[in-house]
Scaffold this motif. Structure first.
Motif: not given
Length: 262
Positions: A8-19
């Motif tokens: 699941r994606f959550n913009v509140a916790v950032g968006f890094g390489l894993k995402e």
């Protein structure tokens, strides 16, 4: 690419390489190669997606003009696979290098980057399979353009790429293949006559330093590699051409075609 898979994606916790890797997987741009525990290994799913990646890479390199010059690149590739003329294509590689690379880019540039660029430029012509790092009898050929069955091209092409940074163009290489500055020219010293001897002894010639120009070394190595590849049983087929392209900075300094010795 090895990574975890984000569920699941959550913009509140950032968006890094894993995402990023997870997003590419969910959108079909990668597929699952293997799974060990929670460690996923992703790869490109097929040749079509691979061509899209390279097409995007070249578009970034050449800018928005890429779409308008694809026809001209195809013409250059056609001259290679139909007539065996590689010079028009090498000029397009030079153009891409000169247009897209700053001095900062050139610092880290190497043969892998050059190969990626060349493959990207080769994709507009769709009448062959592009095999990268093609393994044959424990040798790894940089690029092999293999004919697609029922497609009318005259030549299959084997390419070996060599790259030398521009700042190293005038340097030399020692016996351990380490880059060194050009040696000072040797000077032959004459020994003066002595009163006891009417004949002067022969001049003392200093022993040369065991080095040779880097470009000469790369060309020699490329020639040997290309000849070795072309002698493999896998490549004993009609109308196969082999070339080694030696680039120094943004310029193709040497084109080494393979010639069968009598």
């Amino acid at each position: 690419i090895k990574s975890y898979l984000t569920d699941r994606f959550n913009v509140a916790v950032g968006f890094g390489l894993k995402e990023i890797w997870s997003m590419l997987f969910y959108t079909g741009m990668t597929t699952l190669k293997s799974l060990f525990g929670n460690d996923y290994t992703f790869q490109m799913p097929n040749y079509v997606i691979k061509s899209l990646y390279y097409d995007y890479f070249v578009a970034l390199q050449l800018g928005m003009a890429y779409g308008t010059i694809q026809y001209e690149i195809r013409e250059a590739i056609g001259a290679l696979v139909m007539q065996g003329h590689i010079e028009p294509f090498t000029r397009w590689v030079e153009h891409a290098l000169q247009k897209a690379h700053s001095n900062r880019d050139n610092i880290a540039y190497n043969e892998k980057h050059l190969k990626t660029l060349v493959i990207g430029l080769l994709f507009p012509y769709e009448n062959y399979l592009i095999r990268s790092e093609y393994e044959v009898e424990k040798r790894f050929i940089d690029i092999f353009l293999e004919r697609i069955p029922q497609v009318n091209i005259k030549h299959e092409i084997l390419l070996e790429l060599k790259y030398i940074k521009k700042e190293n163009a005038n340097k030399w290489i020692d016996k351990d293949e380490k880059i060194v500055d050009a040696p000072a020219p040797t000077v032959t010293k004459k020994v003066a006559k002595t009163r006891k001897s009417k004949v002067a002894p022969p001049p003392i010639t200093p022993q040369p330093i065991p080095v040779k120009p880097l470009l000469d070394h790369v060309i020699e190595k490329a020639t040997i590699q290309l000849a070795d590849y072309m002698q493999l049983a896998r490549f004993q087929r009609p109308n196969l051409l082999g070339f080694c392209l030696v680039y120094v900075g943004n310029e193709c300094k040497q084109i080494l075609p393979y010639h069968v010795k009598d």
